[in-house]
Design a protein around this motif. Structure first.
Motif, short mmCIF file in Angstrom:
data_model
loop_
_atom_site.label_atom_id
_atom_site.label_comp_id
_atom_site.label_asym_id
_atom_site.label_seq_id
_atom_site.Cartn_x
_atom_site.Cartn_y
_atom_site.Cartn_z
N UNK A 74 -6.94 -3.49 -5.85
CA UNK A 74 -6.37 -4.24 -6.97
C UNK A 74 -4.93 -3.79 -7.24
N UNK A 75 -4.63 -2.52 -7.05
CA UNK A 75 -3.25 -2.06 -7.20
C UNK A 75 -2.38 -2.65 -6.09
N UNK A 76 -2.89 -2.71 -4.88
CA UNK A 76 -2.14 -3.31 -3.77
C UNK A 76 -1.89 -4.78 -4.05
N UNK A 77 -2.91 -5.49 -4.53
CA UNK A 77 -2.73 -6.91 -4.86
C UNK A 77 -1.69 -7.10 -5.95
N UNK A 78 -1.70 -6.23 -6.96
CA UNK A 78 -0.71 -6.33 -8.03
C UNK A 78 0.70 -6.17 -7.47
N UNK A 79 0.90 -5.16 -6.65
CA UNK A 79 2.22 -4.92 -6.07
C UNK A 79 2.64 -6.08 -5.17
N UNK A 80 1.70 -6.59 -4.40
CA UNK A 80 2.01 -7.72 -3.51
C UNK A 80 2.40 -8.96 -4.31
N UNK A 81 1.71 -9.19 -5.42
CA UNK A 81 1.93 -10.40 -6.21
C UNK A 81 3.07 -10.27 -7.21
N UNK A 82 3.16 -9.13 -7.89
CA UNK A 82 4.13 -8.98 -8.97
C UNK A 82 5.39 -8.23 -8.55
N UNK A 83 5.29 -7.42 -7.52
CA UNK A 83 6.44 -6.67 -7.05
C UNK A 83 6.47 -5.24 -7.55
N UNK A 84 7.19 -4.40 -6.81
CA UNK A 84 7.25 -2.98 -7.14
C UNK A 84 7.94 -2.73 -8.47
N UNK A 85 8.98 -3.52 -8.77
CA UNK A 85 9.69 -3.32 -10.03
C UNK A 85 8.80 -3.50 -11.24
N UNK A 86 7.98 -4.55 -11.22
CA UNK A 86 7.08 -4.81 -12.33
C UNK A 86 6.05 -3.69 -12.46
N UNK A 87 5.55 -3.22 -11.34
CA UNK A 87 4.54 -2.18 -11.39
C UNK A 87 5.13 -0.85 -11.85
N UNK A 88 6.32 -0.53 -11.36
CA UNK A 88 6.94 0.76 -11.68
C UNK A 88 7.20 0.93 -13.17
N UNK A 89 7.43 -0.18 -13.86
CA UNK A 89 7.74 -0.11 -15.29
C UNK A 89 6.55 -0.47 -16.17
N UNK A 90 5.36 -0.59 -15.57
CA UNK A 90 4.20 -1.10 -16.29
C UNK A 90 3.42 -0.02 -17.02
N UNK A 130 0.83 -1.20 0.00
CA UNK A 130 0.00 0.00 0.00
C UNK A 130 0.87 1.25 0.00
N UNK A 131 1.93 1.25 0.79
CA UNK A 131 2.82 2.41 0.85
C UNK A 131 3.46 2.67 -0.52
N UNK A 132 3.85 1.59 -1.21
CA UNK A 132 4.43 1.73 -2.55
C UNK A 132 3.40 2.28 -3.52
N UNK A 133 2.17 1.80 -3.42
CA UNK A 133 1.10 2.28 -4.31
C UNK A 133 0.86 3.77 -4.10
N UNK A 134 0.84 4.21 -2.86
CA UNK A 134 0.64 5.63 -2.56
C UNK A 134 1.77 6.48 -3.11
N UNK A 135 2.97 5.92 -3.09
CA UNK A 135 4.14 6.66 -3.57
C UNK A 135 4.17 6.75 -5.09
N UNK A 136 3.74 5.68 -5.76
CA UNK A 136 3.86 5.61 -7.22
C UNK A 136 2.65 6.17 -7.97
#
Length: 209
Positions: free
Chosen positions: A142-158, A122-128
């Motif tokens: 759903x964004x929190x679940x994505x980050x939890x499952x796929x990781x911050x790196x995958x989300x940051x470049x998505x 959640x903290x990463x989602x709020x930051x990004x």
């Protein structure tokens, strides 16, 4: 036709009933009956609902993750995730990492590990996500679940993140179904479990708009 599995819908409804976690979700009489039945038999959802230290979005994401990873079952014995990258030692609802060792994890142990991970996501989602505060709880979940499952790196470049930050939240939600692939014997393939997760998250994300 909805792509949200009935068991996942029942779990979310149980959370709504137990914890007053609405997030814009309207519960009819029939759904209340389904939720009541699920709430009576699901100790994990009860624990999530009773935890006053987490946000509505984290609560929803934890119930989602419990369904996706274990169909709401408690998994206390670590196992090798043969479909995961690097085949990591895994326990509870998909928890990996250096703190996972070969011992039995009680439901309390699992909840502690999972809660900490979801709060970090959640903290990463709020930051990004620049427009985070304008999203509904289900979209946030759903964004929190994505980050939890796929990781911050995958989300940051998505493309999902790029569209969300450009104000195209519908387009961002509809990126979810693309994230349904895993590596099996060195080959990228669509996996049934990931397909269910990706499709359901796409719908839940738009439901929260």
């Amino acid at each position: 036709m909805s792509k949200i599995p009935d068991a996942l819908r029942a779990g979310i409804l149980a959370l709504v009933l137990l914890g007053g976690v609405g997030g814009g979700y309207v519960v009819g009489e029939r759904e209340q009956a389904i939720a009541a039945a699920e709430a009576k038999r699901n100790e994990y959802i009860q624990a999530v609902a009773e935890d006053t230290s987490t946000s509505t979005a984290v609560k929803i994401a934890m119930v989602m993750g419990s369904y996706y990873e274990s169909s709401y079952r408690h998994i206390g014995d670590p196992y090798i995730d043969k479909l995961g990258k690097g085949q990591p030692l895994t326990v509870c609802n998909g928890i990996t990492g250096p703190e996972v060792v070969l011992r039995y994890y009680t439901p309390t142990d699992c909840y502690r590990l999972e809660k900490a991970r979801y709060i970090r996501s959640e903290a990463a989602a709020k930051r990004l996500l620049r427009l985070w505060d304008g999203y509904g709880a289900f979209t946030q979940a759903t964004f929190i679940d994505f980050l939890h499952n796929k990781g911050e790196g995958a989300f940051a470049s998505s493309t999902m993140l790029r569209k969300a930050n450009a104000g195209d939240l519908v387009g961002a939600c509809r990126e979810n179904p693309r994230w349904n692939r895993g590596t099996v014997n060195g080959v990228s393939v669509a996996l049934p479990g990931l397909m269910i997760r990706a499709d359901a998250n796409g719908e839940l994300c738009e439901d929260g708009l």
